[in-house]
Design a protein around this motif. Structure first.
Motif, PDB file in Angstrom:
ATOM      1  N   GLY A  73     -29.004  91.819 -67.135  1.00  0.00           N
ATOM      2  CA  GLY A  73     -28.730  92.623 -67.794  1.00  0.00           C
ATOM      3  C   GLY A  73     -29.368  91.314 -69.324  1.00  0.00           C
ATOM      4  O   GLY A  73     -29.697  91.006 -69.867  1.00  0.00           O
ATOM      5  N   LEU A  74     -27.946  90.318 -69.043  1.00  0.00           N
ATOM      6  CA  LEU A  74     -27.544  89.436 -70.425  1.00  0.00           C
ATOM      7  C   LEU A  74     -28.669  88.755 -70.278  1.00  0.00           C
ATOM      8  O   LEU A  74     -29.128  88.757 -71.268  1.00  0.00           O
ATOM      9  CB  LEU A  74     -26.450  88.982 -69.876  1.00  0.00           C
ATOM     10  N   LEU A  96     -31.961  88.744 -68.542  1.00  0.00           N
ATOM     11  CA  LEU A  96     -33.238  89.249 -69.407  1.00  0.00           C
ATOM     12  C   LEU A  96     -33.228  89.812 -70.387  1.00  0.00           C
ATOM     13  O   LEU A  96     -34.276  89.188 -71.503  1.00  0.00           O
ATOM     14  CB  LEU A  96     -33.644  90.864 -68.216  1.00  0.00           C
ATOM     15  N   TRP A  97     -32.541  90.088 -71.164  1.00  0.00           N
ATOM     16  CA  TRP A  97     -32.081  90.549 -73.088  1.00  0.00           C
ATOM     17  C   TRP A  97     -32.517  89.147 -73.225  1.00  0.00           C
ATOM     18  O   TRP A  97     -33.226  88.998 -74.015  1.00  0.00           O
ATOM     19  CB  TRP A  97     -30.603  91.065 -73.229  1.00  0.00           C
ATOM     20  N   GLY A  98     -31.400  88.265 -72.883  1.00  0.00           N
ATOM     21  CA  GLY A  98     -31.836  86.922 -73.767  1.00  0.00           C
ATOM     22  C   GLY A  98     -33.015  85.949 -73.480  1.00  0.00           C
ATOM     23  O   GLY A  98     -33.702  86.039 -74.978  1.00  0.00           O
ATOM     24  N   TYR A 145     -35.803  87.863 -72.387  1.00  0.00           N
ATOM     25  CA  TYR A 145     -37.299  88.189 -73.650  1.00  0.00           C
ATOM     26  C   TYR A 145     -37.038  88.450 -74.932  1.00  0.00           C
ATOM     27  O   TYR A 145     -37.850  88.848 -75.810  1.00  0.00           O
ATOM     28  CB  TYR A 145     -36.849  90.054 -72.705  1.00  0.00           C
ATOM     29  N   THR A 146     -35.965  88.594 -74.990  1.00  0.00           N
ATOM     30  CA  THR A 146     -35.374  88.548 -76.606  1.00  0.00           C
ATOM     31  C   THR A 146     -35.343  87.701 -77.378  1.00  0.00           C
ATOM     32  O   THR A 146     -35.936  87.631 -78.553  1.00  0.00           O
ATOM     33  CB  THR A 146     -34.391  89.618 -77.399  1.00  0.00           C
ATOM     34  N   LYS A 199     -33.647  85.756 -77.942  1.00  0.00           N
ATOM     35  CA  LYS A 199     -32.240  84.659 -77.963  1.00  0.00           C
ATOM     36  C   LYS A 199     -31.844  83.339 -77.434  1.00  0.00           C
ATOM     37  O   LYS A 199     -31.272  82.913 -78.609  1.00  0.00           O
ATOM     38  CB  LYS A 199     -31.013  85.815 -77.696  1.00  0.00           C
TER      39      LYS A 199
END
Lengths: 223, 451
Positions: free
Chosen positions: B228-229, B231-233, B235-236, B238
């Protein structure tokens, strides 16, 4: 200038540290091959004997270099991200020093793999050859590795002296010179040549004693 | 003799050396040196480029970091927890352990980015279990080899990073585009497992247990968090892929170091079967000591020390090919095939053949700059083509004679290379089917991209 004059310029200027445009030109000449070719071979012999005399270095020198370069590189990037998230700023060299450490890690890692003989190859036919055939293949490989080292020592020495002469600074720093990192490359390939020499001597000894010449190498195995 | 004749002779000579077992790095290097002499080029470019590839490429740094991530999550015990979860979910099916092995490869691939790390980790972990469970050892080893191919398609992925770096495409978008094809590859290989194991009646069936699935899912929470970390990083936006890799390395080290004393403190017994373990113990993984870090890092460094130099010499080879007019020649050949699909399938055939004889990184570095513009000229979306190209390159990991995953699987399982081929060809067929599907349905690659 003649080749002899170029060679003399390269040797004297390198030893004295007095690098100028004329010296850079000499490095670019064919004379450089005649300096760095023998230097690589002499260096290989020297490195091999150092490894024999100090087994700790034989076991740990390359792995220490790659491990520290890897850890420092990862730490700089990780801390850089944390700095940006928590403090909303990031040191400017956090994106310029890690690639230089990667360069060091990649090529010293390459040398480490020469020692372990784990570079990728298609060895199915070779393993089915007679011991003489296998020995010939291994010695041919060792010769190719040695020439590879000579070529890279010479060409990267030219890059090093050019970088030194340009006073190139690592971006994002005030006084960290790029050549401090680049100079590790010719040294790395001299060390690699030492590994090649060690492998060649091991192959000869194995051939004479009738020991198996080719052993199954496992990536990530004997480290 | 003309330059063309000389270059043909050099190419044949290095091909002979390759067949005789000379390392691929030397093969490419001497091809470059030989061509440099023929074309009257200085070797200085070769030496300089072997440094520049690394020192000028921040994006490429993600490669060693994702390799290290793989080793860290393996050593900390997270990879084992992911494979336990996969087995709990799939063990009730015929061939469940083999399917779990493929599923574990997919989950592991979602944190690491390396095919060989995926094969080595899952192969060494599940091969003994599979052999104990009555599976043919050749099938078990082939499963590890084939499962590793998703290591570079499910994001993060080393080869996507290299492709993006070369073709100036956003790596984050490439990662997203790889998700559905990667999942399809996993499903296709699981179907092979099911069919082969059903025919041969391999493996033991276990009862499906929701409690066990939940328990192992809790045990794998750190793995899911890392997935999740990343993909989130990305995708967003960050952090960049390189920074995402740095973050997962930091995460892996912190988890490993914190878990080790915690595990000791809780007096968790690692030998207990999952059903007998208290739920509290599932929250903590085995971890490792501070002094274990160098030995973990040195394994990653060894793999990086093999792959990174290959990238460097392949970049120089690509430059020489460009000088030789390979782009025009191959471009002429491919475009003469006609429209969209003939061009696409010819390009795919070239990637497939190249993958049989070369490691996938050189294939990408050498062929992508030639084929991508041709594909774009007939209207193939660059991201779609990247995914098609890279799925093809990943298939190259199990195509003989030179399939890296086959070697790695052979190395970690002890099953001889040629014996693996019997079952790896079945996986190969399923992967080719997915490849064709991805080529014909662009939405599979493009639907997750932000509009």
């Amino acid at each position: 200038m003649s080749i002899w004059a170029d060679m003399s310029t390269i040797v004297t200027a390198t030893l004295s540290g007095d690098i100028n445009f004329k010296v850079v030109q000499a490095y670019r000449s064919d004379g450089a091959w005649f300096v760095f070719g023998p230097l690589t071979i002499i260096g290989a012999v020297l490195v091999h004997f150092i490894y024999k005399a100090v087994p700790w270095l034989d076991r740990n020198l390359e792995r220490s270099i790659v491990v520290y370069a890897y850890i420092i590189m990862a730490t700089i990037i990780f801390v850089g991200v944390i700095q940006r998230f928590v403090f909303s700023n990031q040191v400017p060299w956090s994106t310029t020093i890690p690639p230089l450490l990667f360069m060091i890690m990649a090529w010293y890692g390459c040398s480490f793999n020469v020692k372990l003989r784990t570079h990728l190859s298609f060895s199915e036919f070779r393993t089915s050859l007679s011991p003489k055939g296998q020995f010939a293949c291994l010695m041919f490989d060792n010769t190719l590795w040695m020439i590879f080292c000579i070529i890279v020592v010479t060409t990267t020495s030219r890059v090093t002296v050019n970088t030194y002469d340009n006073f190139a600074i690592v971006l994002g720093t005030d006084n960290v010179m790029r050549w401090w990192f680049i100079v590790t490359m010719p040294l790395c390939f001299i060390m690699m040549a030492g590994r090649v020499l060690g492998n060649a001597l091991e192959d000869i000894a194995n051939f004479r004693s009738g020991q198996p010449l080719i052993k199954q190498a496992v990536i990530g195995g004997d480290v | 003799m003309s330059d063309g004749t000389w270059i043909t002779i050099i190419s044949l000579a290095v091909t002979f050396l390759f067949m005789m077992g000379t390392p691929v790095l030397l093969i490419i290097f001497y091809w470059v040196v030989g061509c440099s002499f023929v074309l009257d080029l200085t070797l200085d470019n070769t030496g300089a480029e072997m440094l520049n590839v690394f020192k000028d490429g921040f994006a490429l740094l993600a490669m060693p970091l994702f390799i290290l991530t793989g080793d860290l999550i393996n050593r900390s015990g997270i990879a084992k927890r992911l494979s336990d979860y996969a087995y709990a979910c799939l063990g009730w099916l015929r061939g469940g352990l083999a399917m779990a092995s493929i599923g574990a490869c997919g989950l592991f691939a979602a944190i690491s980015g390396s095919n060989s790390a995926t094969t080595a980790t899952i192969g060494s972990m599940l091969h003994p279990e599979m052999v104990k469970g009555g599976y043919d050892e050749r099938f078990s080893a082939a499963t590890a080899a084939a499962g590793g191919t998703v290591g570079i398609i499910i994001p993060p992925s080393i080869i996507f990073i290299v492709y993006g770096f070369l073709m100036n495409l956003e790596v984050g978008q490439l990662f997203l585009a790889g998700i559905i094809p990667g999942v399809l590859m996993v499903i296709a290989m699981m179907m092979v497992c099911f069919v082969v194991c059903t025919i041969n009646k391999w493996g033991f069936l276990t009862d499906i247990s929701i409690g066990r699935i939940v328990k192992t899912a809790i045990g794998a929470w750190l793995g899911f968090f890392a997935i999740g970390l990343v993909l989130w990083g990305i995708y967003t936006g960050k952090f960049s892929p390189t920074e995402a890799a740095g973050v997962t390395v930091g995460f892996g080290i912190i988890v490993g170091l914190v878990s080790y004393p915690l595990n000791k403190l809780m007096k968790n017994d690692p030998t207990l079967p999952i059903d007998e373990k208290p739920v509290s113990s599932m929250f903590v993984v085995d971890g490792f000591k501070l002094f274990d870090i160098p030995s973990i890092v040195v394994r990653s460094a060894q793999i990086t020390g093999i792959l990174a130099p290959l990238i460097a010499v392949s970049v120089v080879m690509q430059q020489i090919l460009s000088l030789l007019g390979a782009q025009e020649t191959i471009g002429g050949l491919v475009t003469s095939m006609g429209g969209y699909y003939p061009v696409l399938f010819t390009a795919m055939a070239m990637v497939f053949v190249a993958g049989m004889i070369l490691e996938s990184l050189p294939v990408t570095i050498i062929m992508a700059p030639i084929l991508a513009p041709i594909a774009a000229s007939v209207g193939v979306d660059p991201i779609h083509f990247a995914v098609i190209f890279l799925v093809g390159a990943s298939i190259g990991f199990i195509t003989p004679p030179y399939g890296l995953n086959l070697y790695v699987a052979s190395g970690v399982t002890g099953v001889p290379y040629f014996r693996l081929l019997r079952y790896s060809t079945m996986y190969l067929a399923s992967l080719i089917a997915v490849w064709l599907l991805v080529a014909m349905v662009p939405a599979l690659a493009l639907s997750l991209l932000p509009s």
